[in-house]
Enzyme design. Structure first.
Site, PDB file in Angstrom:
ATOM      1  N   LYS A  13      47.233   5.389  -2.750  1.00 41.03           N
ATOM      2  CA  LYS A  13      46.955   6.355  -3.826  1.00 41.03           C
ATOM      3  C   LYS A  13      47.324   5.788  -5.202  1.00 41.03           C
ATOM      4  CE  LYS A  13      49.625   9.696  -2.270  1.00 41.03           C
ATOM      5  NZ  LYS A  13      50.182   9.144  -1.021  1.00 41.03           N
ATOM      6  N   ARG A  87      52.284  18.672  -2.452  1.00 40.84           N
ATOM      7  CA  ARG A  87      52.550  18.168  -1.104  1.00 40.84           C
ATOM      8  C   ARG A  87      52.877  19.291  -0.133  1.00 40.84           C
ATOM      9  NH1 ARG A  87      54.306  12.790  -2.741  1.00 40.84           N
ATOM     10  NH2 ARG A  87      55.011  11.438  -1.107  1.00 40.84           N
ATOM     11  N   ARG A 126      56.146  -3.907   1.743  1.00 42.32           N
ATOM     12  CA  ARG A 126      56.118  -3.903   0.271  1.00 42.32           C
ATOM     13  C   ARG A 126      57.432  -4.425  -0.302  1.00 42.32           C
ATOM     14  NH1 ARG A 126      53.287   1.878  -1.140  1.00 42.32           N
ATOM     15  NH2 ARG A 126      55.384   2.707  -0.831  1.00 42.32           N
ATOM     16  N   ARG A 159      62.015  -0.932  -1.571  1.00 41.95           N
ATOM     17  CA  ARG A 159      62.410   0.426  -1.939  1.00 41.95           C
ATOM     18  C   ARG A 159      63.177   1.033  -0.774  1.00 41.95           C
ATOM     19  NH1 ARG A 159      57.178   3.770  -3.900  1.00 41.95           N
ATOM     20  NH2 ARG A 159      57.975   5.311  -2.452  1.00 41.95           N
ATOM     21  N   ARG A 170      58.669  10.035   6.486  1.00 42.60           N
ATOM     22  CA  ARG A 170      57.705  10.413   5.441  1.00 42.60           C
ATOM     23  C   ARG A 170      56.360  10.774   6.062  1.00 42.60           C
ATOM     24  NH1 ARG A 170      57.923   5.387   1.597  1.00 42.60           N
ATOM     25  NH2 ARG A 170      56.439   6.544   0.327  1.00 42.60           N
TER      26      ARG A 170
HETATM   27  P1  AMP Z   1      55.766   8.858  -3.297  1.00 42.19           P
HETATM   28  O1  AMP Z   1      56.013   7.744  -4.242  1.00 42.19           O
HETATM   29  O2  AMP Z   1      54.632   9.764  -3.740  1.00 42.19           O
HETATM   30  O3  AMP Z   1      55.606   8.416  -1.865  1.00 42.19           O
HETATM   31  O4  AMP Z   1      57.071   9.791  -3.336  1.00 42.19           O
HETATM   32  C1  AMP Z   1      58.339   9.285  -2.997  1.00 42.19           C
HETATM   33  C2  AMP Z   1      59.257  10.419  -2.567  1.00 42.19           C
HETATM   34  O5  AMP Z   1      59.393  11.367  -3.635  1.00 42.19           O
HETATM   35  C3  AMP Z   1      58.761  11.236  -1.390  1.00 42.19           C
HETATM   36  O6  AMP Z   1      59.080  10.631  -0.154  1.00 42.19           O
HETATM   37  C4  AMP Z   1      59.512  12.546  -1.604  1.00 42.19           C
HETATM   38  O7  AMP Z   1      60.866  12.424  -1.242  1.00 42.19           O
HETATM   39  C5  AMP Z   1      59.466  12.692  -3.117  1.00 42.19           C
HETATM   40  N1  AMP Z   1      58.266  13.428  -3.574  1.00 42.19           N
HETATM   41  C6  AMP Z   1      57.236  12.929  -4.330  1.00 42.19           C
HETATM   42  N2  AMP Z   1      56.328  13.902  -4.594  1.00 42.19           N
HETATM   43  C7  AMP Z   1      56.776  15.023  -3.979  1.00 42.19           C
HETATM   44  C8  AMP Z   1      56.285  16.347  -3.872  1.00 42.19           C
HETATM   45  N3  AMP Z   1      55.118  16.724  -4.445  1.00 42.19           N
HETATM   46  N4  AMP Z   1      57.029  17.258  -3.171  1.00 42.19           N
HETATM   47  C9  AMP Z   1      58.196  16.914  -2.599  1.00 42.19           C
HETATM   48  N5  AMP Z   1      58.718  15.674  -2.657  1.00 42.19           N
HETATM   49  C10 AMP Z   1      58.021  14.731  -3.333  1.00 42.19           C
END
Ligand code: AMP
Length: 216
Positions: A13, A87, A126, A159, A170
């Site tokens: 994404k 989400r 990554r 990360r 996740r």
């Molecule tokens: P991402 O980089 O989008 O994979 O987000 C990394 C982490 O941020 C996720 O594993 C969640 O812990 C948190 N996170 C990001 N966006 C959301 C969301 N819309 N709702 C809840 N947690 C989020």
């Protein structure tokens, strides 16, 4: 144009959004990036977010909705590509309410699909340079110098939430809490467009660009 970009972690994404926002004049708002910036600020909220993210769990809806509403308000009437938000169905409902209030409804929900095995391989490989931020992948885009950045000599790091056990969490959170958001959008009559994320990144970009052009 206002787009929600969805898909499991590691579907690409962030990469795809970064490639397409300029072409289509959109502002890219990634909830994960916004939370990581808060974490880096060292604030009290950032510390709380860091703990949740390191466990692969979702940040509570109230916090997400408040932070994203602020970020969306800062974009104003410009085009928008939301990446990683909403989400949960509660977040999607809150987003609908905000956009309705602003008179700026969504044009489409784009879902990038990918299978679990592929996701785990992509995410756990990554790495990023701790100094210049350059991204690598141990299998698909390795540094010529192993654990050292070939651009600036910085050390490459993973990360916290890219470790396999966290990636599995996740993915579970995605299936349980985020897949219902796609169903929510389908039943609410939104235009849902699926793009096959198992193709090469360039092919995914081409499919996404064609889908976005069809909305113009
Ligand atoms: P991402 O980089 O989008 O994979 O987000 C990394 C982490 O941020 C996720 O594993 C969640 O812990 C948190 N996170 C990001 N966006 C959301 C969301 N819309 N709702 C809840 N947690 C989020």
């Amino acid at each position: 144009m206002r787009i929600v970009l969805m898909g499991p972690p590691g579907a690409g994404k962030g990469t795809q959004a970064a490639r397409l926002v300029e072409t289509f004049g959109l502002k890219h708002l990634s909830s994960g990036d916004i939370f990581r910036a808060e974490k880096a600020s060292g604030s009290q909220l950032g510390k709380k977010l860091a703990e949740i993210m390191a466990a692969g769990a979702l940040v509570p809806d109230e916090i997400v909705v408040e932070m994203m509403a602020k970020a969306i308000a800062a974009v104003g009437d410009d085009g928008l590509m939301l990446d990683g938000f909403p989400r949960t169905v509660a977040q999607a409902e809150a987003l609908d309410a905000t956009l309705k209030q602003n008179g700026t409804p969504l044009n489409a929900v784009v879902v990038i699909t990918a299978d679990d095995g592929e996701i785990v391989e992509r995410i756990t490989g990554r790495r990023a340079c701790g100094s210049c931020g350059k991204g690598f992948h141990v299998k698909f885009m390795p540094s010529a110098r192993g654990d050292i950045c070939d651009a600036c000599d910085g050390a490459l790091t993973q990360r916290d939430d890219d470790r396999e056990e966290v990636v599995r969490e996740r993915l579970a959170a995605y299936k349980k809490q985020t897949e219902p958001v796609i169903a929510y959008y389908r039943t609410s009559g939104a235009k849902v467009i699926e793009v096959n994320g198992s193709q090469s990144p360039d092919a995914v970009t081409a499919d996404m660009a064609a889908a976005l052009r069809s909305l113009e």
